[in-house]
Design an enzyme around this catalytic site. Structure first.
Site, PDB file in Angstrom:
ATOM      1  N   HIS A 501       0.813  -1.205   0.000  1.00  0.00           N
ATOM      2  CA  HIS A 501       0.000   0.000   0.000  1.00  0.00           C
ATOM      3  C   HIS A 501       0.855   1.267   0.000  1.00  0.00           C
ATOM      4  O   HIS A 501       0.599   2.214  -0.758  1.00  0.00           O
ATOM      5  CB  HIS A 501      -0.928   0.001   1.224  1.00  0.00           C
ATOM      6  N   CYS A 832      34.631   2.621 -25.072  1.00  0.00           N
ATOM      7  CA  CYS A 832      33.824   2.552 -23.855  1.00  0.00           C
ATOM      8  C   CYS A 832      34.573   3.130 -22.655  1.00  0.00           C
ATOM      9  O   CYS A 832      34.143   2.978 -21.523  1.00  0.00           O
ATOM     10  CB  CYS A 832      33.397   1.109 -23.560  1.00  0.00           C
TER      11      CYS A 832
END
Length: 879
Positions: A501, A832
């Site tokens: 919740h 990279c």
């Protein structure tokens, strides 16, 4: 009715409603008058019940049916008390509410496709209105709500209680009661029992809308059996339309209290108290990534997950490769699952919580085949509702496993209302600009940062002590907490997972929330100023004090794509889904190191040769961490495969190039059990690392686990966009040895499109570019190590750090040379390393040299993409 003939003119009182006909009359047996009732379903000609103890009143069915057919009349659907699931579609939200309309839709349309939905019926919204009108309490409720002030909690509570009391005291219409009892009898008959156990769930007519969930606003009752219990639960459900949280939520969403009605779904219970249940989404609830199904699972009935009373297991399944027939469970995370909700036999309450045995807590609640089955249903349900809506419609579903039959069922489905509403063209990023002291950690909900004073509230009765802007810290929340949740700057709970919740409501409110901290209420002290960060991946952190942060917003529509492929460096599986929204051409570097240090934590050889681990603490840790896996090696394979798969799935079908493990000896030694397998080196930066490890007999068994993990990602999960890259490969001969060992463990270059790259980070890779091109499919320049080895600088040494510069002409000349060499050999070439992320001018240099791709850190992609585009434009003008 005469006793001799058994016939009589049926002249009693007949009531015709919906498809039911009720007959009541008074007859005599001797001198005793007896009242009896008969409920008929003229559709099936099934006699539900005769309320009489005398066998002499065996009414002839033919006579009754003749009379029934004569009285049958058409009642408009919008004035029926009862509608069965097979009579309901998604268009019937005004009649039965969102929850029940969806149940009917699935029962009618998806049952034939294998989706199991327990049968049931709706007590309609008209029945609710009929109750209010019959009892004459509508004006009384209006008067109670006049002058309502939801910001005054006492005012809200007092008025809510009065409205609920008014509904509970109201006389229940007799004809409505008869129809509910008749429908319940039929459901019981269908399942072959006298009193079927049911779930009685409220279903508001404004519920489960695309932009408002109304989750948990009204009550649900489980294990409801028997007619009288059902009627009592029905009244309680009707009254729950005016719970304090429901009143507050409608006010916040500007819904008129009297424009909304309540229907009730009465559904056969699934005996998940004997097995497991949970929640699943057909979208990632945190990032909005649409290609994954997220499943939560815990033991027992599902209310504990929804309420946040337990931390459940969490699974992710990749939808595109699932549709291709693979079994792509890309992540499995074990939850603590301390308690489970089961049926109660003491008669006081229908359900109760009990402790879960330790051996069950350390095991997953679902088998892999069950995870895959649920994911397939999630895809079917999403596709069905998307077709109905005419646009993509991700779904929020609840499922249950029956412990008696072993079968899975879907018990609810509603639209997802938060992640699906985000604008995919607007990228909003919260960035913490300075680290701080971490007080507690848990599951991050949302990707925002907030701050405020801690307000620990352990009981909902004390929420009037909460102040605007405080950080709410509690055990867990339920809908009764919502009036103060919207005032909170952040929320922290001890228990709960991503579908509890607190998580659902905080997402909807846009409030950062951390769930499952276990010790938030004890470690965080009232009045302490803290910063709550949910912007650093799946782990949310509570920092001491107020830390500075900034918010970056970018409209992606205005970003033009350059010719050079802009890829990303990604090492954290937890952020991969969110990173995928940044404009990109795939992943140029997927690092294994963070997966190994954060998720596995154990040296691979300590798992292969556990008997050689000497440290008792390390042995104990390894035993605990690998519990529940078939073997210690399987733990390593599974964890590594899942981490890599999360990244590959996030960017599918774009290329994801994973670099094989590239720890140095001192780094490997820090893993659990690592000191028993790692030598001490004077300069590990250029020592036993990369390719030289993989074929060494002292490490090859560990490398075999790595290969098996990557093979699983490609072959079992279907993520064939995964490519493999070999780091720190000093010689061509080393490359050949590594490729041969990879093939032995399933990674065969060229098979199923597998490409094998090599890191270009050693001058020998540049000098021998032609020879390396013969055994590898491409190169990725590692500018960090290439700069170090070209300039002879230890990049870990502060003494010579001023010499280290990737933009040095010697480094740039080598990069220029290898780009040209790769292109001459028709091999792919990218970079990279860190340089293009740090220096946009370096990225522009690479673009001018016509490198194929540049891989960047996620936070630099936007600005560097713009810089690359400018460089390409200038180069074009010069030509």
């Amino acid at each position: 009715m005469t006793r001799s003939s058994g016939t009589r003119a049926l002249t009693g009182t007949w009531v015709t409603r919906t498809r039911f006909i009720h007959f009541s009359d008074t007859c005599r047996r001797g001198n005793t008058p007896r009242r009896f009732f008969l409920s008929l379903d003229f559709k099936s000609f099934f006699c539900y019940t005769i309320f009489t103890k005398s066998k002499s009143f065996n009414l002839l069915k033919t006579n009754i049916m003749a009379k029934a057919q004569g009285l049958k009349r058409s009642v408009p659907r919008n004035k029926r008390f009862i509608l069965w699931f097979d009579e309901i579609s998604i268009k019937d939200v005004p009649l039965v509410g969102g929850k029940t309309a969806s149940l009917g839709e699935m029962y009618r349309e998806l049952k034939s496709k294998g989706v199991r939905v327990p049968n049931g019926f709706a007590i309609t919204a008209y029945a609710y209105k009929y109750l209010l009108k019959h009892a004459g309490i509508q004006n009384e409720i209006r008067n109670i709500l006049k002058g309502l002030n939801v910001n005054n909690l006492q005012n809200l509570y007092e008025r809510g209680r009065k409205v609920r009391d008014t509904i509970m005291r109201a006389a229940f219409p007799h004809d409505l009661e008869l129809e509910i009892e008749a429908a319940y009898k039929k459901l019981s008959h269908e399942y072959g029992v006298r009193n079927v156990d049911t779930a009685v769930r409220s279903s508001a007519t404004a519920e489960d809308l695309a932009d408002a969930s109304f989750a948990g606003q009204q009550e649900t009752y489980l294990n409801v059996a028997g007619e009288h219990t059902l009627i009592d639960s029905t009244k309680s459900c009707f009254a729950s339309l005016f719970t304090n949280r429901a009143i507050s939520y409608r006010e916040a969403k500007h819904f008129d209290h009297f424009s909304i009605s309540l229907s009730i779904a009465v559904q056969k219970m699934v005996r998940s108290d004997l097995a497991a249940s949970g929640v699943m989404f057909s979208i990632d609830t945190e990032s909005g990534f649409k290609d994954a199904v997220m499943i939560n699972a815990s033991y027992g009935l599902g209310e504990n997950i929804v309420q946040g009373a337990v931390t459940p297991d969490e699974y992710y399944v990749h939808k595109p490769t699932l549709k291709l027939g693979f079994k792509p469970i890309i992540s499995k995370r074990l939850g603590s699952k301390e308690i489970k909700m089961v049926y109660s036999v003491n008669g006081i309450k229908p359900v109760k919580n009990i402790r879960v045995p330790h051996e069950d807590r350390v095991a997953f609640a679902l088998k892999d085949k069950e995870i895959v089955q649920l994911a397939k249903w999630a895809v079917l349900i999403e596709e069905h509702y998307s077709r109905k809506a005419g646009h993509f419609k991700p779904m929020d579903m609840e499922w249950a496993k029956d412990g008696q039959t072993g079968q899975l069922f879907i018990v609810q489905a509603r639209p997802e209302t938060v992640a699906s509403q985000k604008d995919p063209n607007v990228l909003e990023t919260y960035v913490l600009t300075r680290p701080g002291k971490v007080l507690v950690e848990g599951g991050a909900i949302g990707a925002r940062i907030g701050f405020g004073k801690v307000n620990v509230i352990k009981d909902v009765k004390d929420i009037n002590k909460f102040k605007q802007g405080d950080v709410l810290v509690t055990e867990m929340t339920d809908p009764d907490w919502e009036p103060i949740m919207k005032k909170a700057s952040a929320i922290v709970t001890n228990s709960g997972g991503r579908t509890c919740h607190a998580a659902i409501i905080s997402r909807e409110l846009g409030v950062p929330c951390i769930v499952g901290t276990a010790e938030g209420t004890t470690k965080l002290k009232n009045g302490r100023l803290v910063t709550i960060s949910c912007a650093e991946g799946e782990v949310g952190k509570v920092y001491d004090g107020k830390l500075p942060f900034k918010i970056k917003t970018m409209n992606l529509k205005s970003l033009k794509r350059p010719r050079t492929r802009v890829m990303m460096n990604v090492g954290n599986p937890e952020t991969a889904f969110a990173d995928s929204f940044i404009p990109n051409d795939g992943v140029g570097l997927a690092r294994e190191e963070l997966i190994i240090t954060s998720y596995i934590k154990i040296h691979p050889m300590a798992l292969v040769q556990f008997g050689k681990v000497k440290d008792p603490k390390a042995r104990k840790l390894i035993e605990e961490m690998t519990k529940g896996y078939p073997s210690k090696q399987e733990f390593y394979i599974s964890k590594l495969a899942e981490g890599v798969a999360m990244i590959a799935a996030a960017f599918y079908p774009k290329d994801v190039i994973v670099r094989l493990s590239d720890f140095r000896t001192n780094e490997f030694a820090e893993l659990i059990g690592g000191r028993d397998f790692e030598p001490e080196e004077r300069n590990p930066m250029i020592g036993w690392r990369g390719a030289s490890r993989y074929y060494d007999p002292k490490f090859e068994p560990a490398f075999a686990l790595e290969c098996k993990a990557l093979h699983r990602v490609r072959s079992e999960m279907g993520l064939k966009n995964l490519k493999v890259m070999v780091p720190f490969c000093r010689t061509v001969e080393e490359g050949k040895k590594v490729i041969a060992i990879m093939a032995k463990h399933g990674l065969v270059r060229g098979k199923d499109g597998l490409e094998v790259y090599v890191m270009c980070e050693i001058p020998s890779n540049v000098i021998l570019v032609d020879q390396f091109s013969k055994i590898f499919d491409g190169f990725s320049i590692g500018s960090n190590d290439l700069t170090q080895l070209t300039l002879g600088v230890d990049r870990d040494s502060g003494l010579v750090a001023h010499v280290y510069d990737e933009r040095n002409d010697a480094v740039k000349n080598l990069i220029r040379q290898v780009i040209r060499g790769a292109k001459e050999n028709k091999r792919k070439i990218g970079i990279c390393g860190q340089a293009p992320s740090d220096f946009p001018d370096f990225a522009q240099f690479l673009a001018r040299e016509q490198i194929d791709s540049i891989s960047l850190n996620p936070d630099t992609v936007i600005k560097t993409t713009i810089a690359i585009g400018q460089a390409e434009k200038q180069t074009k003008k010069k030509k």
